[in-house]
Design an enzyme around this catalytic site. Structure first.
Site, PDB file in Angstrom:
ATOM      1  N   GLY A  15       0.840  -1.205   0.000  1.00  0.00           N
ATOM      2  CA  GLY A  15       0.000   0.000   0.000  1.00  0.00           C
ATOM      3  C   GLY A  15       0.871   1.250   0.000  1.00  0.00           C
ATOM      4  O   GLY A  15       1.852   1.316   0.725  1.00  0.00           O
ATOM      5  N   ARG A  76       0.962  -5.093  -5.603  1.00  0.00           N
ATOM      6  CA  ARG A  76       1.040  -6.331  -4.832  1.00  0.00           C
ATOM      7  C   ARG A  76       1.315  -7.418  -5.864  1.00  0.00           C
ATOM      8  O   ARG A  76       0.761  -7.391  -6.955  1.00  0.00           O
ATOM      9  CB  ARG A  76      -0.267  -6.549  -4.073  1.00  0.00           C
ATOM     10  N   ASP A 107       4.787  -4.480   6.258  1.00  0.00           N
ATOM     11  CA  ASP A 107       5.377  -5.729   6.748  1.00  0.00           C
ATOM     12  C   ASP A 107       5.353  -6.840   5.696  1.00  0.00           C
ATOM     13  O   ASP A 107       6.241  -7.679   5.670  1.00  0.00           O
ATOM     14  CB  ASP A 107       4.763  -6.160   8.084  1.00  0.00           C
ATOM     15  N   THR A 130       4.025   2.911   5.603  1.00  0.00           N
ATOM     16  CA  THR A 130       2.627   2.486   5.721  1.00  0.00           C
ATOM     17  C   THR A 130       1.869   3.479   6.588  1.00  0.00           C
ATOM     18  O   THR A 130       2.395   3.947   7.604  1.00  0.00           O
ATOM     19  CB  THR A 130       2.495   1.075   6.326  1.00  0.00           C
ATOM     20  N   ASP A 132      -0.540   2.671   8.320  1.00  0.00           N
ATOM     21  CA  ASP A 132      -1.139   1.935   9.454  1.00  0.00           C
ATOM     22  C   ASP A 132      -0.286   1.944  10.729  1.00  0.00           C
ATOM     23  O   ASP A 132      -0.783   1.611  11.796  1.00  0.00           O
ATOM     24  CB  ASP A 132      -1.398   0.479   9.046  1.00  0.00           C
ATOM     25  N   ASP A 134       1.824  -0.148  11.783  1.00  0.00           N
ATOM     26  CA  ASP A 134       1.716  -1.458  12.445  1.00  0.00           C
ATOM     27  C   ASP A 134       3.017  -2.253  12.337  1.00  0.00           C
ATOM     28  O   ASP A 134       3.011  -3.439  12.032  1.00  0.00           O
ATOM     29  CB  ASP A 134       0.548  -2.263  11.843  1.00  0.00           C
ATOM     30  N   ARG A 176      -6.761  -2.074   8.576  1.00  0.00           N
ATOM     31  CA  ARG A 176      -7.295  -3.439   8.421  1.00  0.00           C
ATOM     32  C   ARG A 176      -6.922  -4.294   9.623  1.00  0.00           C
ATOM     33  O   ARG A 176      -7.708  -5.054  10.130  1.00  0.00           O
ATOM     34  CB  ARG A 176      -6.748  -4.031   7.117  1.00  0.00           C
TER      35      ARG A 176
HETATM   36  P1  ADP Z   1       2.556  -4.194   2.638  1.00  0.00           P
HETATM   37  O1  ADP Z   1       4.002  -4.197   2.313  1.00  0.00           O
HETATM   38  O2  ADP Z   1       1.940  -2.835   2.538  1.00  0.00           O
HETATM   39  O3  ADP Z   1       2.256  -4.900   3.949  1.00  0.00           O
HETATM   40  P2  ADP Z   1       1.555  -6.524   1.188  1.00  0.00           P
HETATM   41  O4  ADP Z   1       1.252  -7.330   2.395  1.00  0.00           O
HETATM   42  O5  ADP Z   1       0.524  -6.521   0.110  1.00  0.00           O
HETATM   43  O6  ADP Z   1       1.796  -4.993   1.490  1.00  0.00           O
HETATM   44  O7  ADP Z   1       2.940  -7.042   0.597  1.00  0.00           O
HETATM   45  C1  ADP Z   1       3.506  -6.470  -0.569  1.00  0.00           C
HETATM   46  C2  ADP Z   1       4.127  -7.525  -1.419  1.00  0.00           C
HETATM   47  O8  ADP Z   1       5.205  -8.167  -0.701  1.00  0.00           O
HETATM   48  C3  ADP Z   1       3.212  -8.706  -1.795  1.00  0.00           C
HETATM   49  O9  ADP Z   1       2.379  -8.398  -2.893  1.00  0.00           O
HETATM   50  C4  ADP Z   1       4.227  -9.761  -2.154  1.00  0.00           C
HETATM   51  O10 ADP Z   1       4.738  -9.568  -3.434  1.00  0.00           O
HETATM   52  C5  ADP Z   1       5.345  -9.516  -1.117  1.00  0.00           C
HETATM   53  N1  ADP Z   1       5.170 -10.418   0.021  1.00  0.00           N
HETATM   54  C6  ADP Z   1       4.307 -10.297   1.053  1.00  0.00           C
HETATM   55  N2  ADP Z   1       4.411 -11.344   1.901  1.00  0.00           N
HETATM   56  C7  ADP Z   1       5.357 -12.169   1.395  1.00  0.00           C
HETATM   57  C8  ADP Z   1       5.920 -13.431   1.772  1.00  0.00           C
HETATM   58  N3  ADP Z   1       5.525 -14.044   2.874  1.00  0.00           N
HETATM   59  N4  ADP Z   1       6.881 -13.954   0.982  1.00  0.00           N
HETATM   60  C9  ADP Z   1       7.302 -13.327  -0.133  1.00  0.00           C
HETATM   61  N5  ADP Z   1       6.799 -12.150  -0.549  1.00  0.00           N
HETATM   62  C10 ADP Z   1       5.863 -11.574   0.185  1.00  0.00           C
HETATM   63  O1  F6P Z   2      -2.076   0.916   3.613  1.00  0.00           O
HETATM   64  C1  F6P Z   2      -2.701   0.043   4.525  1.00  0.00           C
HETATM   65  C2  F6P Z   2      -4.145   0.022   4.260  1.00  0.00           C
HETATM   66  O2  F6P Z   2      -4.500   1.349   4.239  1.00  0.00           O
HETATM   67  C3  F6P Z   2      -5.078  -0.722   5.198  1.00  0.00           C
HETATM   68  O3  F6P Z   2      -5.423  -0.040   6.349  1.00  0.00           O
HETATM   69  C4  F6P Z   2      -6.243  -0.988   4.289  1.00  0.00           C
HETATM   70  O4  F6P Z   2      -7.044  -2.020   4.702  1.00  0.00           O
HETATM   71  C5  F6P Z   2      -5.563  -1.326   3.029  1.00  0.00           C
HETATM   72  O5  F6P Z   2      -4.389  -0.545   2.992  1.00  0.00           O
HETATM   73  C6  F6P Z   2      -6.379  -1.159   1.810  1.00  0.00           C
HETATM   74  O6  F6P Z   2      -5.537  -1.185   0.693  1.00  0.00           O
HETATM   75  P1  F6P Z   2      -6.021  -1.498  -0.771  1.00  0.00           P
HETATM   76  O7  F6P Z   2      -7.284  -0.770  -0.973  1.00  0.00           O
HETATM   77  O8  F6P Z   2      -4.900  -0.991  -1.603  1.00  0.00           O
HETATM   78  O9  F6P Z   2      -6.187  -2.975  -0.858  1.00  0.00           O
END
Ligand code: ADP
Ligand code: F6P
Length: 326
Positions: A15, A76, A107, A130, A132, A134, A176
């Site tokens: 995000g 993502r 994360d 982020t 959030d 978190d 979230r």
């Molecule tokens: P954020 O970084 O905001 O928490 P996501 O959870 O969507 O967002 O993670 C971003 C990207 O990081 C994912 O689309 C994926 O490509 C990669 N990723 C997330 N978790 C894993 C994992 N356990 N192993 C490998 N890649 C990951």
């Molecule tokens: O960036 C984190 C966050 O804002 C969460 O709080 C929210 O649930 C999520 O992203 C929504 O992201 P998207 O609409 O891109 O799936």
């Protein structure tokens, strides 16, 4: 002996959050200052796998410090969850000779970076981007301050109309899995109740407390709900409240406006400090850490620790909410 990092890649992933551009700018300019070659990677891990990688110069990051979103775009990427995807990513990095990576994201992005660096011996530095907040190991995440101020501005406006009509408003903010935006914006706007994922929602208590306020003719009531609240968000809370109370009730979901807009001074500042520090980490051989700020000093948390532990919200926070709204 550690290999010297001479060519670095920078990406934004997951995000987006306001201040990511300021962080990219800091990484690029600090890298160039130290004689490194710097490459931008478009759309996070997706661009890494698709070889959407380009050289960046000082001018590439001109006029972006004040802009929300991210010039590198973000995505993502399911393919990166698989070893095969990460292998493609590694081969692309090798083609460019990139031997250090800065990942600005949440994360999920750090989990990816950690796996990637374990498998392919590419030093990775994470910057917490982020809204959030978190992530463990840092007092700030890039974008939280802007997002929470956006929420405060919106809730203040809602208060005006709530006051004019003597209405109860249930306002949903982002989060979230985390309640920080709800908690900070709720306290700052004088909300009566704040519902967050970290605390079990006692809906009976919420109703009885609103009923009691109704009796006392406390007519302006703001309830701030994080989207990930266990009860199911603002719409669900409002449904029940409407059944049990006479109050004229409205719902407002703030949504993605919280992710956009010009970053606040604080977010620009922390993004600049963190981006600068990320490059220093790569030069000093301090690898696979998340750069954060704790007690106004740079902190370095191993990526696996940054993703495993979440920050805790203590009961004292909820006590403040209760006492100040009485
Ligand atoms: P954020 O970084 O905001 O928490 P996501 O959870 O969507 O967002 O993670 C971003 C990207 O990081 C994912 O689309 C994926 O490509 C990669 N990723 C997330 N978790 C894993 C994992 N356990 N192993 C490998 N890649 C990951
Ligand atoms: O960036 C984190 C966050 O804002 C969460 O709080 C929210 O649930 C999520 O992203 C929504 O992201 P998207 O609409 O891109 O799936």
């Amino acid at each position: 002996m550690e290999k010297k990092v001479t060519k670095i890649g920078v990406m934004t992933s997951g995000g987006d959050s306001p201040g990511m551009n300021a962080a990219v700018r800091a990484v690029v300019r600090t890298g160039l200052y130290h004689g490194m070659e710097v490459f931008g990677i478009m759309r996070g891990y997706a661009g890494l796998i698709e070889n959407d990688i380009f050289p960046m110069h000082s001018k590439s990051v001109a006029n972006i410090i004040q802009r929300g979103g991210t010039i590198l775009k973000t995505a993502r990427c399911k393919e990166f969850l698989e070893h095969e995807g990460r292998k493609k990513a590694y081969e692309n990095l090798k083609k460019h000779g990139i031997n250090g990576l800065v990942v600005i994201g949440g994360d999920g992005s750090f989990k990816g970076a950690q796996k990637f660096s374990n498998e392919f011996d590419i030093p990775c530095i994470g910057l917490p981007g982020t809204i959030d907040k978190d992530i463990a190991g840092t007092d700030f995440t890039i974008g939280f301050d802007t997002a929470v101020n956006t929420a405060v501005e919106a809730i203040d406006k809602i208060r005006d109309t709530a006051d004019a009509h003597d209405r109860l408003f249930i306002i949903e903010v982002m989060g979230r899995d985390a309640g920080y935006i709800a908690l900070h914006s709720g306290i700052a706007t004088g909300a009566e109740h704040i519902l967050i994922p970290e605390k079990k929602t006692d809906i009976d208590h919420l109703i009885s407390s609103l009923q009691e306020k109704e009796k006392r003719q406390k007519l302006v009531n703001l309830v701030v709900v994080a989207e990930g609240d266990g009860f199911g968000g603002a719409e669900e809370v409002a449904k029940l409240v409407k059944e049990k109370l006479n109050a004229d009730t409205r719902v407002c979901i703030l949504g993605h406006i919280q992710r956009g807009g010009a970053p606040s001074c604080l977010d620009r500042l922390i993004a600049s400090r963190m981006g600068y520090s990320a490059v220093e980490c790569l030069m000093e051989g301090r690898h696979n850490v998340m750069v954060g700020i704790v007690n106004n000093k740079m902190s370095y948390t191993p990526l696996d620790k940054a993703v495993k532990a979440k920050q805790k919200i203590g009961d004292d926070w909820m006590k403040i909410v209760k006492i100040l709204a009485s």
